[in-house]
Structures are given as structure tokens and as C-alpha cells.
Scaffold this active site. Structure first.
Site, short mmCIF file in Angstrom:
data_model
loop_
_atom_site.label_atom_id
_atom_site.label_comp_id
_atom_site.label_asym_id
_atom_site.label_seq_id
_atom_site.Cartn_x
_atom_site.Cartn_y
_atom_site.Cartn_z
N GLU A 142 -4.79 -9.04 -0.37
CA GLU A 142 -5.57 -8.80 0.86
C GLU A 142 -7.03 -8.72 0.44
OE1 GLU A 142 -4.41 -5.61 3.49
OE2 GLU A 142 -2.28 -5.99 3.10
N GLU A 189 0.85 -1.20 0.00
CA GLU A 189 0.00 0.00 0.00
C GLU A 189 0.88 1.25 0.00
OE1 GLU A 189 -3.23 -0.25 2.87
OE2 GLU A 189 -4.10 -1.93 1.79
O1 AHR Z 1 -5.13 -6.24 6.88
C1 AHR Z 1 -5.06 -5.09 7.65
C2 AHR Z 1 -4.43 -3.92 6.90
O2 AHR Z 1 -5.22 -3.56 5.81
C3 AHR Z 1 -3.07 -4.18 6.28
O3 AHR Z 1 -2.05 -4.03 7.20
C4 AHR Z 1 -3.00 -3.12 5.22
O4 AHR Z 1 -2.19 -3.49 4.14
C5 AHR Z 1 -4.44 -2.92 4.83
O5 AHR Z 1 -4.78 -1.57 4.78
#
Ligand code: AHR
Length: 513
Positions: free
Chosen positions: A321, A204
Site C-alpha cells: 500500500e 495491518e
Molecule cells: O487504503 C486504505 C486503508 O489504508 C487500508 O484499508 C488499510 O490497510 C490502510 O490503513
């Protein structure tokens, strides 16, 4: 031939009109009538097992307590990793694990996590609170991966460490010769180099990974990736609906990356009020499933941007994610949430979407494995609970490595308040042994569905459902939501499958002889 999703879309619209016309005559207990026509043609390349991957971050009780209890613990463990959780994960199969973050990754110095445990530094965990004593570092994580039998996806720090730190970490882990770093690894107890297949270059980068402009990130990515050898180089991609970022990365970093990431979180509300994990109503159910299905639009949009500069699809898309994110209850550890039948539905719908985009989507990592967000396992002291999401992963195991097949689904939509959803969602694939795999999801919490198909023979598999929309497993009731055997035999009209309301059915139909 048109894309199967488009066929399904057109027919859905038609079915919607029909459903509206007859809705006044419909009894809520009457099954929804759906039709699935399976084609023998592949709909895309095989379903990479990596789309059933996992994400493990140093957050809340995800690593510490959930997975790691330490070698001195009375909780049965192997070199610190708890045997019950590792056993459950081995059973469900973990093709790949991404570690150590998330946001944590861009604040992590790998050197903190090697050497004598008692001498490792204690740092603040800037993102998820508390301190990180680095008891779990590279050697411990690699041991976990070996115990589980998983490939390793290292999320490396681009946000706050120089490129040399990243390349040195990789050298430390993978060098077989007699370099200073390889010798240091040996002194720390590991002779044989580990295999590291994937390296994430930052996480990110548009946000917690450094708040960078796309152009700046692309230049940095190229610089860091230059010093990585023999790994799949993964660039941090989108998580905010930012297609121009993907375009910039593809244009400027194309030759220096092998995969781009997409983050997509499902929630019934928004970031200011996400919603509750349990105790929700039918409207929240519908909003959550609608949000989950939205991942398809993001994958399609990102893929289109990638196609502009990579029509051969060399660069993969990793949804590294994904999952539900609800409000954390007061007093719970960071990012902890309960996991209900609704989460299993979200998982099933997401798998179906991944199966429809196998040309690009080669990996997906649920956030996160244990005790954090949409977890497969929740722990309380020495006890472990397998969540409905765990069971969804288990049901879908046969799809790993299978080939998706073209299929047309006609299923009427249903409405809850202002939310319209398809009543049934499906994925069809051919397994290596020639059998046809069907995954059918009945999204309607009230009405059963009957899915007529053009298949013959007998379907065998399992069904996951429960009486309540927020049914979940706890230490006191660990079996409240568990799969049950399911079978159906073709009649004169072919094979039809009856789906209970709010259910997931995964079956295999042997090839006709
Ligand atoms: O999964 C939780 C958080 O969500 C992670 O650390 C980040 O990459 C995302 O914003």
C-alpha cells in the site's frame, strides 16, 4: 564500490553549498544545472514488474461503480466489469492486483461472496461505511484479473476467521481434483482451478487487522501459514515506522514467510489534517514531495532490519500500500480524492525509489486503482478520466523488467519555506534490448532544469507536465494533463535533457553501435 545513492548524496551536499553561494545571482527562469553520469554496471537485480502493481479494496466507489457496474448496466461491460476501465488498465499493464482489502480483508468471509448472487448476505462495511452486498466475490474478482491479465494477490483474513477458512478459500480457488470444495466451485460455474500466486496472511495486524502485539501476530502467522501450500506467503509488516515489529516477525516467522509488507502513505499534513488534493500552494507541493521521498528511508530501515536475519535476501519486501492520502471532500464517497500533476510526481519519485531497492522490493501496490485515494482512473457515471498518476505509470512502462544501472546525479537542492528538496531526481536502467532508460523528475515548480549526461545518441520518449501545480483531469477536461512526445539529440558535449519546471521525462537511448 560505494552505493550510487551515497555518491549522489555526497555530491548533492556539495552542489547544495555551490547553489547557496551563487543563489543571489540566479534568475528563476535560468535552468538548474544538473549532471547525470551513467555507469554501465547494474545497481541491483532487475526491476520486478510487480512494483507496478495495484491494490483494490471494497471501499467507497472503488469496486462498485468504478470497476463493477453489473451485467445489467447500460454502461458497456463484460460480465459486469466496465469495458472502458478494464481497457485502460490493460493498456497500462497490471502485473498484480491485491484484493479485497486493506482493513476490509480482515472482516471478510469469502463464503459470503460465492454462489447465487441474490442469495449472498449483506453485511456492514465496517471500515468504509455502507453495506457490502457481496455482489463481487471470488468468481467475479478472478474474472476481472483474467480480463486485465493480472496475477492475483489475495489478502486473506487472519484477524477474524480461523486458519481453516483461509486454507479452504485457497483450496476452493486452486484445487484441480475432486474435493468437496473444488466441486462446489464447479457447481458455481468455474471448472478450471484459478492460479493464485500470492496470499497475504492478514493486513495491518498491528491495527485494523486485529490490534495484535508483534509476538502474538508472529505466532498466528506461523499457524495460518502452515496450512497454505504453493503460494508466496506474505506476512503483514509495518505501517507505523515500527522497526522492532519487523525484527520480531523476521525472528519468529522467518521460515514461514516469503515476503513482508510495508505500508507508506504520502501526505502534506498529518493524519488529523492531511491536506487538500487540489487548490494547494507551493509549500504544500514541497511538503508532499518531501513526504513521498520519505519512503526511501522507510524501505532502507526495514531492509536493514531484514538483513540482520536474512542476509541472502530470501524474504522479499512488498510495499503493498503506497500513495497519497488527502482529506476526503465533503459529500464524496469514502476515500475519494482528486488526482493532480503532484500525484504523478509522487508516483514517479516512488518508482525511482523502488528501482534503487530492487534487491528487496519485489512488489508495490498503489492505493488504490479506481476512485479511491491515489487512483489511476476516476469515474463519473458512464464517463471515465485517466489521472496524471495513470500517465506516470504509463510513462514508466519500459522499466518493467529492466535492470537498474549505477548512476551519479549532481543536482542542487532548492528550498520552499523550511522544506528542502533535490531539484532533480533520476532513475536509470538497461532495457532488454540494450537501450538505456532514463526517468528524470524536475521537482522545482518554478525553474526548468538542464541535465547534462555522459550518454551519446538520441533520446526519445515522453514528458508529463502542466501549467499549474494542481492541474488535473476532469470529465469536462480529460486532457488537461497528458504526456507529450519528447526527444533530445546529443551535441559535442554529450546528451543533455531539458526538463520543464514540475515535470517527468522518461526517455530511451538506443545502445551505441
Ligand atoms: O487504503 C486504505 C486503508 O489504508 C487500508 O484499508 C488499510 O490497510 C490502510 O490503513
Amino acid at each position: 564500490m560505494s552505493h550510487p545513492c551515497l555518491d549522489a548524496g555526497k555530491k548533492l551536499a556539495l552542489a547544495a553549498v555551490m547553489a547557496m553561494t551563487i543563489s543571489s545571482a540566479v534568475n528563476a527562469a535560468d535552468p538548474v544545472q544538473a549532471r547525470l553520469t551513467v555507469d554501465a554496471e547494474p545497481a541491483g537485480p532487475r526491476i520486478e514488474p510487480g512494483v507496478y502493481g495495484h491494490f483494490v479494496e471494497h471501499a467507497g466507489r472503488g469496486v462498485y461503480e468504478g470497476l463493477w457496474v453489473g451485467p445489467e448496466s447500460s454502461i458497456p461491460n463484460t460480465r459486469g466489469w466496465r469495458n472502458d476501465v478494464v481497457g485502460a488498465l490493460r493498456q497500462v499493464g497490471v502485473p498484480v492486483m491485491r484484493w479485497p482489502g486493506g482493513c476490509f480483508a480482515d472482516d471478510y468471509d469469502w463464503r459470503d461472496g460465492i454462489g447465487e448472487p441474490a442469495k449472498r448476505p449483506v453485511r456492514p462495511n465496517r471500515w468504509w461505511g455502507g453495506v457490502e452486498d457481496n455482489r463481487v466475490g471470488t468468481h467475479e474478482f478472478m474474472d476481472l484479473a483474467e480480463q486485465i491479465g493480472s496475477e492475483v494477490y489475495i489478502a486473506a483474513n487472519m484477524g477474524s476467521m480461523p486458519p481453516r477458512a483461509m486454507s479452504h478459500w485457497l483450496e476452493y480457488m486452486t484445487e484441480g481434483g475432486k474435493t468437496t470444495l473444488a466441486e462446489e466451485r464447479r457447481r458455481n460455474g468455474r471448472d478450471k482451478p484459478w492460479k493464485v500466486k500470492y496470499v497475504g496472511v492478514g493486513n495491518e495486524s498491528w491495527g485494523c487487522g486485529g490490534n495484535m502485539r508483534g509476538e502474538y501476530q508472529a505466532d498466528l502467522h506461523n499457524q495460518y501459514a502452515t496450512f497454505l501450500r504453493d503460494v508466496v506467503r506474505v506476512a503483514s509488516g509495518d505501517g507505523q515506522g515500527n522497526d522492532p515489529l519487523i525484527d520480531v516477525l523476521m525472528e519468529r516467522s522467518g521460515p514461514h514467510l516469503d515476503a513482508l509488507t510495508l505500508h507508506y502513505y504520502t501526505m502534506p499534513g498529518d493524519w488529523s489534517k492531511k491536506g487538500d488534493a487540489t487548490g494547494f500552494d507551493a509549500q504544500q507541493w514541497a511538503k508532499t514531495l518531501k513526504s513521498a521521498l520519505g519512503i526511501e528511508g522507510r524501505i532502507a530501515a526495514v531492509s536493514r532490519v531484514m538483513d540482520k536475519r536474512d542476509d541472502k535476501k530470501r524474504v522479499a519486501l512488498y510495499v503493498d500500500e503506497w500513495g497519497t492520502w488527502y482529506d476526503t471532500p465533503a459529500g464524496a464517497s469514502a476515500l475519494w480524492q482528486q488526482n493532480s500533476l503532484r500525484d504523478a510526481m509522487v508516483a514517479a519519485l516512488s518508482f525511482n525509489v523502488f528501482h534503487r531497492h530492487t534487491a528487496r522490493v519485489k512488489m508495490a501496490n498503489i492505493a488504490q486503482m479506481v476512485n479511491v485515494l491515489q487512483a489511476l482512473v476516476l469515474t463519473e457515471g458512464p464517463r471515465m478520466v485517466l489521472t496524471p498518476t495513470y500517465h506516470a505509470f504509463d510513462l514508466y512502462q519500459p522499466f518493467k523488467g529492466a535492470t537498474p544501472l549505477k548512476a551519479t546525479l549532481q543536482a542542487p537542492p532548492f528550498r520552499t519555506g523550511d522544506v528542502e528538496l533535490p531539484s532533480v531526481e533520476a532513475s536509470v536502467a538497461r532495457a532488454a534490448d540494450g537501450s538505456t532508460l532514463l526517468a528524470l523528475v524536475n521537482l522545482d515548480p518554478q525553474r526548468p532544469a538542464r541535465v547534462a549526461t555522459n550518454l551519446k545518441g538520441t533520446a526519445q520518449g515522453r514528458v508529463l507536465t502542466a501549467a499549474a501545480i494542481d492541474a488535473h483531469n476532469t470529465v469536462a477536461r480529460p486532457q488537461a494533463v497528458v504526456p507529450a512526445p519528447y526527444s533530445a539529440r546529443a551535441g559535442a558535449q554529450g546528451l543533455a535533457l531539458d526538463l520543464p519546471p514540475k515535470s517527468i521525462v522518461v526517455v530511451s537511448v538506443p545502445a551505441a553501435r
